[in-house]
Design a protein around this motif. Sequence first.
Motif, PDB file in Angstrom:
ATOM      1  N   TRP A  26       0.836  -1.215   0.000  1.00 43.14           N
ATOM      2  CA  TRP A  26       0.000   0.000   0.000  1.00 43.14           C
ATOM      3  C   TRP A  26       0.857   1.245   0.000  1.00 43.14           C
ATOM      4  O   TRP A  26       0.478   2.267  -0.583  1.00 43.14           O
ATOM      5  CB  TRP A  26      -0.979  -0.019   1.172  1.00 43.14           C
ATOM      6  N   SER A  34       3.639   1.615  -1.625  1.00 46.26           N
ATOM      7  CA  SER A  34       4.016   1.847  -3.025  1.00 46.26           C
ATOM      8  C   SER A  34       2.906   2.560  -3.781  1.00 46.26           C
ATOM      9  O   SER A  34       3.150   3.515  -4.510  1.00 46.26           O
ATOM     10  CB  SER A  34       4.292   0.519  -3.724  1.00 46.26           C
ATOM     11  N   TYR A  35       1.683   2.065  -3.589  1.00 43.00           N
ATOM     12  CA  TYR A  35       0.577   2.656  -4.342  1.00 43.00           C
ATOM     13  C   TYR A  35       0.193   4.027  -3.808  1.00 43.00           C
ATOM     14  O   TYR A  35      -0.237   4.899  -4.573  1.00 43.00           O
ATOM     15  CB  TYR A  35      -0.613   1.685  -4.388  1.00 43.00           C
ATOM     16  N   VAL A  90       2.352   6.229  -2.509  1.00 43.00           N
ATOM     17  CA  VAL A  90       3.353   7.162  -3.043  1.00 43.00           C
ATOM     18  C   VAL A  90       3.035   7.467  -4.507  1.00 43.00           C
ATOM     19  O   VAL A  90       3.076   8.624  -4.946  1.00 43.00           O
ATOM     20  CB  VAL A  90       4.779   6.576  -2.894  1.00 43.00           C
ATOM     21  N   THR A  91       2.684   6.410  -5.261  1.00 41.46           N
ATOM     22  CA  THR A  91       2.350   6.604  -6.670  1.00 41.46           C
ATOM     23  C   THR A  91       1.182   7.564  -6.825  1.00 41.46           C
ATOM     24  O   THR A  91       1.226   8.494  -7.643  1.00 41.46           O
ATOM     25  CB  THR A  91       1.993   5.241  -7.303  1.00 41.46           C
ATOM     26  N   VAL A 105       2.271  11.157  -5.965  1.00 42.74           N
ATOM     27  CA  VAL A 105       3.150  11.782  -6.949  1.00 42.74           C
ATOM     28  C   VAL A 105       2.392  12.084  -8.241  1.00 42.74           C
ATOM     29  O   VAL A 105       2.470  13.199  -8.776  1.00 42.74           O
ATOM     30  CB  VAL A 105       4.382  10.879  -7.218  1.00 42.74           C
ATOM     31  N   MET A 106       1.618  11.098  -8.726  1.00 46.11           N
ATOM     32  CA  MET A 106       0.883  11.344  -9.972  1.00 46.11           C
ATOM     33  C   MET A 106      -0.234  12.364  -9.765  1.00 46.11           C
ATOM     34  O   MET A 106      -0.437  13.253 -10.588  1.00 46.11           O
ATOM     35  CB  MET A 106       0.318  10.030 -10.515  1.00 46.11           C
ATOM     36  N   GLU A 122       1.267  15.705  -9.631  1.00 41.88           N
ATOM     37  CA  GLU A 122       1.643  16.200 -10.953  1.00 41.88           C
ATOM     38  C   GLU A 122       0.430  16.825 -11.656  1.00 41.88           C
ATOM     39  O   GLU A 122       0.522  17.913 -12.238  1.00 41.88           O
ATOM     40  CB  GLU A 122       2.204  15.053 -11.814  1.00 41.88           C
ATOM     41  N   VAL A 123      -0.708  16.144 -11.562  1.00 43.27           N
ATOM     42  CA  VAL A 123      -1.919  16.647 -12.222  1.00 43.27           C
ATOM     43  C   VAL A 123      -2.367  17.960 -11.570  1.00 43.27           C
ATOM     44  O   VAL A 123      -2.656  18.942 -12.268  1.00 43.27           O
ATOM     45  CB  VAL A 123      -3.039  15.584 -12.164  1.00 43.27           C
ATOM     46  N   LEU A 128      -0.089  20.768 -12.510  1.00 46.45           N
ATOM     47  CA  LEU A 128      -0.302  21.188 -13.898  1.00 46.45           C
ATOM     48  C   LEU A 128      -1.545  22.051 -14.030  1.00 46.45           C
ATOM     49  O   LEU A 128      -1.535  23.058 -14.752  1.00 46.45           O
ATOM     50  CB  LEU A 128      -0.468  19.946 -14.776  1.00 46.45           C
ATOM     51  N   ARG A 155      -0.759  25.385 -12.753  1.00 48.93           N
ATOM     52  CA  ARG A 155       0.123  26.117 -13.666  1.00 48.93           C
ATOM     53  C   ARG A 155      -0.697  26.697 -14.816  1.00 48.93           C
ATOM     54  O   ARG A 155      -0.500  27.838 -15.223  1.00 48.93           O
ATOM     55  CB  ARG A 155       1.168  25.140 -14.205  1.00 48.93           C
ATOM     56  N   LYS A 156      -1.635  25.883 -15.300  1.00 49.52           N
ATOM     57  CA  LYS A 156      -2.492  26.316 -16.410  1.00 49.52           C
ATOM     58  C   LYS A 156      -3.342  27.512 -15.996  1.00 49.52           C
ATOM     59  O   LYS A 156      -3.494  28.475 -16.746  1.00 49.52           O
ATOM     60  CB  LYS A 156      -3.381  25.140 -16.809  1.00 49.52           C
ATOM     61  N   LEU A 183      -1.761  30.979 -15.866  1.00 44.76           N
ATOM     62  CA  LEU A 183      -1.455  31.673 -17.124  1.00 44.76           C
ATOM     63  C   LEU A 183      -2.587  32.625 -17.471  1.00 44.76           C
ATOM     64  O   LEU A 183      -3.746  32.345 -17.208  1.00 44.76           O
ATOM     65  CB  LEU A 183      -1.244  30.649 -18.241  1.00 44.76           C
ATOM     66  N   ARG A 184      -2.223  33.681 -18.086  1.00 42.68           N
ATOM     67  CA  ARG A 184      -3.233  34.706 -18.357  1.00 42.68           C
ATOM     68  C   ARG A 184      -4.276  34.210 -19.355  1.00 42.68           C
ATOM     69  O   ARG A 184      -3.960  33.697 -20.426  1.00 42.68           O
ATOM     70  CB  ARG A 184      -2.558  35.959 -18.902  1.00 42.68           C
ATOM     71  N   ARG A 236      -4.279  32.856 -23.545  1.00 43.67           N
ATOM     72  CA  ARG A 236      -4.781  31.533 -23.874  1.00 43.67           C
ATOM     73  C   ARG A 236      -5.839  31.640 -24.971  1.00 43.67           C
ATOM     74  O   ARG A 236      -5.833  30.894 -25.933  1.00 43.67           O
ATOM     75  CB  ARG A 236      -5.379  30.909 -22.616  1.00 43.67           C
TER      76      ARG A 236
END
Lengths: 241, 58
Positions: free
Chosen positions: B20, B22-23, B25-26, B29-30, B33-34, B37, B40-41, B44-45, B49
Amino acid sequence: MNLYKYASPASFYPLAGRMIPWFAIPAAILFVVGLYVGFFIAPTDFQQGDAYRIIFIHVPAAWMGMLLYVLMAVYAAIGWAFNARLPSMMASALSITGAMFTFLSLVTGSLWGKPTWGTWWVWDARLTSTLILLFLYIGFISLQASIDDPRRADRAGAVLAIVGVINVPIIYFSVQWWNTLHQGATIRLLGKPTMAPPMLGAMLIMLAACWLYSIAVVLARLRCIILEREQNAAFAAEAST
Amino acid sequence: MKEMTWSEFFSMGGYAFYVWGSYLVTLLVMGGEVVFLLRRKKSLRAPARRSLENRGKQ
């Protein structure tokens, strides 16, 4: 359809946006299917018990870390050789996701190594070369971040990425070239016909899911990079008039 | 195959922490990342866009 149109970042931007759901949604579905097969259908391994179930994320993460590095180097090289902006941006977009998967392969490998090998970490060929891969990614990302001019950052990154490609076959063949602790645990599991089809199936489904996820995330990041650079270019043009 | 109970499932034959972990942490992290992102999007102005979206349509 004129495909060359999409070679320009500004034209590719909306296309990338339309492509993202086509990868993100199947990725989400395949993650669920892969985990279902991996945890509810695949039987317990007779040697490793349930600890082996880490394989369903560990091996796909390790493969993605290597594949994305090669892709990153290819895009960086194309961007450098043909002086094209979009492939260079693609290389930058790939670097973060590649680093993330490499990091995951090291962490899940460590969590797998403790119960099966009795140690979190050994300095053997495969583990060490994978750690070097992570450092190459980090080097690429920080090198690009440290250079203000985006095209100069692209070229510097390309040199590093291309030189570092040599590490990928080293990782891949490390278990054949050197007698490592790693070989016993995974490759034998794969090589023997005793690996039950649901085990292999779950791993391959997870690999497909990781691929689709990577494409979706990299396209999303590419869009951000395009926008940031176009914005900066617009600011620069405004400031210079 | 014998019937498996939920508590057996969660204990992962004694390897719960590693499997558990391992999953988890995965997922972190994933998921991170989403989330990163999307933020970050958002940062932006919007005008920039829109102008890019329109340019692509021509």
